[in-house]
Design a protein around this motif. Structure first.
Motif, PDB file in Angstrom:
ATOM      1  N   LEU A 261     -28.289 -20.147  20.364  1.00 56.85           N
ATOM      2  CA  LEU A 261     -28.007 -19.853  19.095  1.00 56.85           C
ATOM      3  C   LEU A 261     -27.318 -18.345  19.312  1.00 56.85           C
ATOM      4  CD1 LEU A 261     -27.612 -19.804  15.876  1.00 56.85           C
ATOM      5  CD2 LEU A 261     -29.976 -18.439  15.517  1.00 56.85           C
ATOM      6  N   ILE A 262     -26.186 -18.510  18.690  1.00 57.24           N
ATOM      7  CA  ILE A 262     -25.343 -16.925  18.868  1.00 57.24           C
ATOM      8  C   ILE A 262     -25.204 -16.647  17.328  1.00 57.24           C
ATOM      9  CG2 ILE A 262     -23.155 -15.758  19.661  1.00 57.24           C
ATOM     10  CD1 ILE A 262     -25.027 -17.109  21.871  1.00 57.24           C
ATOM     11  N   VAL A 263     -25.593 -15.381  17.140  1.00 58.83           N
ATOM     12  CA  VAL A 263     -25.574 -14.967  15.597  1.00 58.83           C
ATOM     13  C   VAL A 263     -24.489 -13.622  15.801  1.00 58.83           C
ATOM     14  CG1 VAL A 263     -26.709 -13.837  14.102  1.00 58.83           C
ATOM     15  CG2 VAL A 263     -27.663 -15.540  15.296  1.00 58.83           C
ATOM     16  N   ASP A 264     -23.465 -13.856  15.198  1.00 60.99           N
ATOM     17  CA  ASP A 264     -22.250 -12.902  15.317  1.00 60.99           C
ATOM     18  C   ASP A 264     -22.069 -12.528  16.707  1.00 60.99           C
ATOM     19  OD1 ASP A 264     -21.859 -12.568  12.546  1.00 60.99           O
ATOM     20  OD2 ASP A 264     -23.473 -11.355  12.111  1.00 60.99           O
ATOM     21  N   GLY A 265     -21.923 -13.077  17.589  1.00 61.96           N
ATOM     22  CA  GLY A 265     -21.635 -12.907  19.067  1.00 61.96           C
ATOM     23  C   GLY A 265     -22.888 -12.702  19.883  1.00 61.96           C
ATOM     24  N   VAL A 266     -23.986 -12.536  19.319  1.00 66.97           N
ATOM     25  CA  VAL A 266     -25.313 -12.053  19.959  1.00 66.97           C
ATOM     26  C   VAL A 266     -26.007 -12.988  20.269  1.00 66.97           C
ATOM     27  CG1 VAL A 266     -27.233 -10.580  20.084  1.00 66.97           C
ATOM     28  CG2 VAL A 266     -25.168  -9.752  19.127  1.00 66.97           C
ATOM     29  N   ASP A 267     -26.579 -13.274  21.661  1.00 72.24           N
ATOM     30  CA  ASP A 267     -27.547 -14.522  21.941  1.00 72.24           C
ATOM     31  C   ASP A 267     -28.880 -14.229  21.211  1.00 72.24           C
ATOM     32  OD1 ASP A 267     -29.343 -16.427  22.829  1.00 72.24           O
ATOM     33  OD2 ASP A 267     -28.317 -16.464  24.770  1.00 72.24           O
ATOM     34  N   ALA A 268     -29.348 -14.851  20.229  1.00 74.01           N
ATOM     35  CA  ALA A 268     -30.603 -14.715  19.417  1.00 74.01           C
ATOM     36  C   ALA A 268     -31.612 -15.759  19.736  1.00 74.01           C
ATOM     37  CB  ALA A 268     -30.317 -14.560  17.997  1.00 74.01           C
ATOM     38  N   THR A 269     -31.218 -16.747  20.744  1.00 76.35           N
ATOM     39  CA  THR A 269     -32.081 -17.744  21.092  1.00 76.35           C
ATOM     40  C   THR A 269     -33.587 -17.453  21.150  1.00 76.35           C
ATOM     41  OG1 THR A 269     -30.285 -18.828  22.121  1.00 76.35           O
ATOM     42  CG2 THR A 269     -32.354 -19.908  22.510  1.00 76.35           C
TER      43      THR A 269
END
Length: 218
Positions: A80-88
């Motif tokens: 999961l990428i949230v606003d370009g940040v990998d938040a997995t």
């Protein structure tokens, strides 16, 4: 993304509480059928992660609702990428886990994410979607609706293995709290969809469950 323009629009809805095996069964079923898979719970966690990252109070319904409309969520292959940040990894951590019920209970957030979920399925001509309101709200006319469950002890044990920094008792308490919040919210509460097949995964093998579900689609 699967490229299946000639395939009939096929949605399989998998609902159930935390730790019931939705992700494990959903991924395996999607792979078996050649369908795309979507973990809708990760989307709510993604919005929660974005709110916490911006120091937004998850209980601030209006601000979180606006954020849900703006946030970029890219779910692919378990990442999961949230606003370009990998938040997995972060979305499964205790901070997001404690706050996600507040975000998931926000009607405006649910409306926006349901819109995105339907859009996701339409772009792929269907798929396997798992969450808490897929068969009851998002796709009530799904080709197959499944409600997974398991004993509280099994569910807590499964989750405690996923969240390595929390002990079993803490995880069990968090699951009980999440169950109460999911089932008690006014908007799209966790409930068995009409016509859903109920499957207790406590003592059943994943391959056996998937084979059973595939047979029911024949």
């Amino acid at each position: 993304m699967s490229d299946a323009p000639d395939r009939p629009f096929t949605v399989i809805a998998i609902d159930g509480p935390a730790g019931s095996g939705k992700s494990t069964v959903g991924r395996r079923l999607a792979a078996t059928l050649g369908l795309d898979y979507l973990d809708t719970g990760a989307m709510y966690r993604g919005v929660t992660f974005a709110a916490l990252r911006r120091n937004i109070d998850p209980a601030d319904t209006d601000v979180v609702a606006r954020l849900a409309e703006q946030v970029e969520l890219d779910l692919q292959d378990g990442t999961l990428i949230v606003d370009g940040v990998d938040a997995t990894i972060e979305i499964r951590g205790p901070e997001v886990t404690r706050a996600v019920s507040l975000v998931a209970a926000n009607p405006a957030v649910r409306k926006e994410l349901v819109r995105r979920q339907r859009e996701w399925a339409e772009a792929r001509n269907g798929g396997v979607l798992e969450g808490r309101d897929i068969g009851s709200v998002v796709f009530p006319d799904a080709a197959l609706k499944v409600y997974l469950t398991a004993s509280p002890e099994v569910r807590a044990e499964r989750r405690s293995k996923e969240v390595t920094d929390l002990d079993y008792e803490t995880v069990a308490a968090d699951i009980a709290r999440r169950d109460a919040a999911d089932q008690g919210r006014d908007d799209s509460p966790l409930a068995q969809a009409e016509g859903a097949l109920v499957v207790d995964t406590s003592d059943r093998d994943v391959d056996e469950i998937v084979a059973d579900l595939v047979a029911r689609l024949s």
